[in-house]
Every structure is written in C-alpha cells, then in structure tokens.
Design a protein around this motif. Structure first.
Motif, PDB file in Angstrom:
ATOM      1  N   ALA A 174     -19.842  10.243  10.696  1.00 41.15           N
ATOM      2  CA  ALA A 174     -18.978  11.140  11.526  1.00 41.15           C
ATOM      3  C   ALA A 174     -19.003  10.605  13.090  1.00 41.15           C
ATOM      4  O   ALA A 174     -18.034  10.663  13.791  1.00 41.15           O
ATOM      5  N   VAL A 192     -24.632  10.854   6.766  1.00 42.64           N
ATOM      6  CA  VAL A 192     -23.560  11.769   7.116  1.00 42.64           C
ATOM      7  C   VAL A 192     -23.259  11.980   8.412  1.00 42.64           C
ATOM      8  O   VAL A 192     -22.132  11.910   8.984  1.00 42.64           O
ATOM      9  N   THR A 193     -24.166  12.139   9.241  1.00 45.75           N
ATOM     10  CA  THR A 193     -24.074  12.109  10.750  1.00 45.75           C
ATOM     11  C   THR A 193     -23.456  10.899  11.293  1.00 45.75           C
ATOM     12  O   THR A 193     -22.846  10.695  12.127  1.00 45.75           O
ATOM     13  N   THR A 241     -23.170  18.552  11.654  1.00 47.55           N
ATOM     14  CA  THR A 241     -23.452  17.749  10.553  1.00 47.55           C
ATOM     15  C   THR A 241     -24.745  17.675   9.662  1.00 47.55           C
ATOM     16  O   THR A 241     -24.841  17.451   8.646  1.00 47.55           O
ATOM     17  N   THR A 242     -25.635  18.501  10.648  1.00 48.82           N
ATOM     18  CA  THR A 242     -26.766  18.774   9.825  1.00 48.82           C
ATOM     19  C   THR A 242     -27.086  20.217  10.347  1.00 48.82           C
ATOM     20  O   THR A 242     -28.153  20.537  11.073  1.00 48.82           O
TER      21      THR A 242
END
Length: 280
Positions: A273, A269-270, A117-118
């Motif tokens: 998820a 975003v993480t 995610t990153t």
C-alpha cells in the motif's frame, strides 16, 4: 435467603426469554431436568414463585417480572468481575522508521495508511537518519523502514525517486566567487554525499557552515540564513527558494534521491500500500 447460584439465574433468564424449559435448556446447553431443578432452587432461595406454569407455556409471575432485571444485572456484574482480573489483551506492536526526507508534507496521509492497513495494531514511530534506520533494521528492531540510500538495497523495494535541489532563504546573499556556506546533515547522510560530490565535480568553492543531526534542524538553519542547503523536491518548504536554473554552472544538479522500503512479512500488506501511495 441463601446465595443465588449463577447457574440458577442463567436458567431463569433463559426460561423468561424462551417461554419453555425445553428451549431454555437448548440455550444454556443443559438438560431439561437440570433447568427445571435450577428454577426450583432459585424460587426456594428467594421464597416466591417466579414462573407460572400452564399447559401451553411458561410465563413470569409479577414477582418474576420484578426479579428479571436484577437477574440480568447480577449476571452482568459477574461477567465484569471475571473480566477485571483477566490479563489485558495484548495488541500487536509494530516498529516503523521513516526517513525525515520522505514526503514530510504528507505525514498525516502516511499515518492514516499505517492505521488502515493494520487495524488494531499499536505503533512505535521513529523519524531518523537513514544510517540509523539501517542499523536498527539490521539489528531486527524495525518491522518497516523507509530510508534513502546512495546505492540500491538488494533486499528493499524502490518507493520513489526525487530530484535534489539547492535551496536557500529568500534574500540570502551568495558570494559570486568565494566559498559558499553550506547547511547539511552529518557524514552518513546520502544527500550530503551527493551534494558534496556535485560541488567537487564543478569546482565550486564551499565550506560546511553548519552540520545538523536532523532534517528539521537543517531546514530551520537554512530558513535562518545560515547557508545553502540541499533537499529533495517534496521536502522543500514553501518559504525556501530553489536556486535559479540560470545558475546551473554554479550550482550543479546533485542528482536524484531514491527512497526504499524494507518490510518484515507482517508488514508486507502495508509495504504494498505504501508503494502505491508514494507513487501518487
């Protein structure tokens, strides 16, 4: 032979690739006359003709063919030399804290989720008590924290809830009526608070035999037979047994443990998820 100006070399390489001064000038973003001058200066410096001019196109002479790979190398070395003294690109550092109770058997999946995610980010990961993680979050030292809490956290997102269970080493003798030895974490641990509250409600005699600073130490002590512990479902290793349901009156249900996520904007975003993953 004088020094070779990189401008001459770039114009020569462009001519070799394009076969035309006009097209070479477009590649190096210079005028046709400038590229022609660079070629003349290069040929004068090396003392040989490098390009054969005709009415249709420019082609390399035999000397030009031999010189071309060296021109490429000289330009590449110049780029490498320049890059060697440039400041190293700083990738972003993310600080993430995870409760030791949070899905320990799926740690590899969690690390993969952070990486995916990153991409490109660097991480500092801390497995610690929820009290420690809350302090670090409040001090602005965490980008993402996954922790437990005895009460809802207004600024956090709920990740999952798991039932708590009393666990012990296989074959551990337990007193029928006497005080039961316990292995729990420190006073700031929500699991400890819930476990002791359940025993107090039931009136079951107990004492803390060993208080640990971390969940890994508590599991090791329970495994070694120091006493009965209390763990959330996903944190119970295969070699420890939950106490049988038919002893419910002796071992009242401690309740359900809630996990929450706190995330800075850079980690949203993480965090999204993570919520999907934790629900599986």
């Amino acid at each position: 032979m004088s020094d070779l100006d990189p401008l001459w070399l770039r114009s020569f390489v462009a001519i070799a690739q394009a076969g035309s001064v006009t097209r070479a000038a477009q590649q190096v973003h210079r005028t046709q006359s400038a590229v022609s001058t660079h070629l003349q200066q290069l040929e004068s410096s090396v003392g040989v003709q490098l390009v054969q001019r005709s009415t249709r196109a420019l082609t390399l002479t035999a000397e030009g063919e031999r010189f071309l790979p060296h021109a490429h190398k000289l330009l590449a070395w110049q780029d490498e030399a320049r890059a060697a003294v440039q400041p190293a690109e700083q990738t972003e550092l993310r600080r993430v804290g995870i409760s030791e109770y949070f899905l320990p058997a799926r740690l590899g999946e969690l690390l993969a989720l952070l990486r995916d995610t990153t991409p490109g980010a660097r991480y500092e990961l801390l497995w610690a008590s929820s009290a420690t993680l809350q302090q670090l979050w409040s001090a602005g030292e965490m980008d993402l924290a996954v922790l437990t809490s005895a009460r809802p956290l207004p600024e956090a997102r709920l990740l999952r809830r798991e039932p708590l269970a009393w666990v012990a080493a296989v074959g551990l003798p337990l007193p029928a009526n006497g005080s039961v030895p316990l292995v729990l974490l420190g006073p700031d641990c929500p699991v400890r608070t819930m476990a002791l509250a359940a025993l107090a409600r039931s009136g079951r005699p107990h004492h803390i035999q060993l208080s640990c600073a971390g969940a890994h130490g508590a599991v090791a002590a329970i495994r070694a037979g120091w006493g009965v512990g209390c763990l959330n479902q996903s944190a119970i290793p295969p070699d420890l047994k939950p106490l049988p349901a038919n002893e419910a009156r002796h071992w009242p249900a401690p309740g359900r443990l809630s996990f929450y996520a706190l995330a800075r904007p850079s980690m949203l975003v993480t965090e999204r998820a993570l919520r999907r993953w934790a629900a599986l």
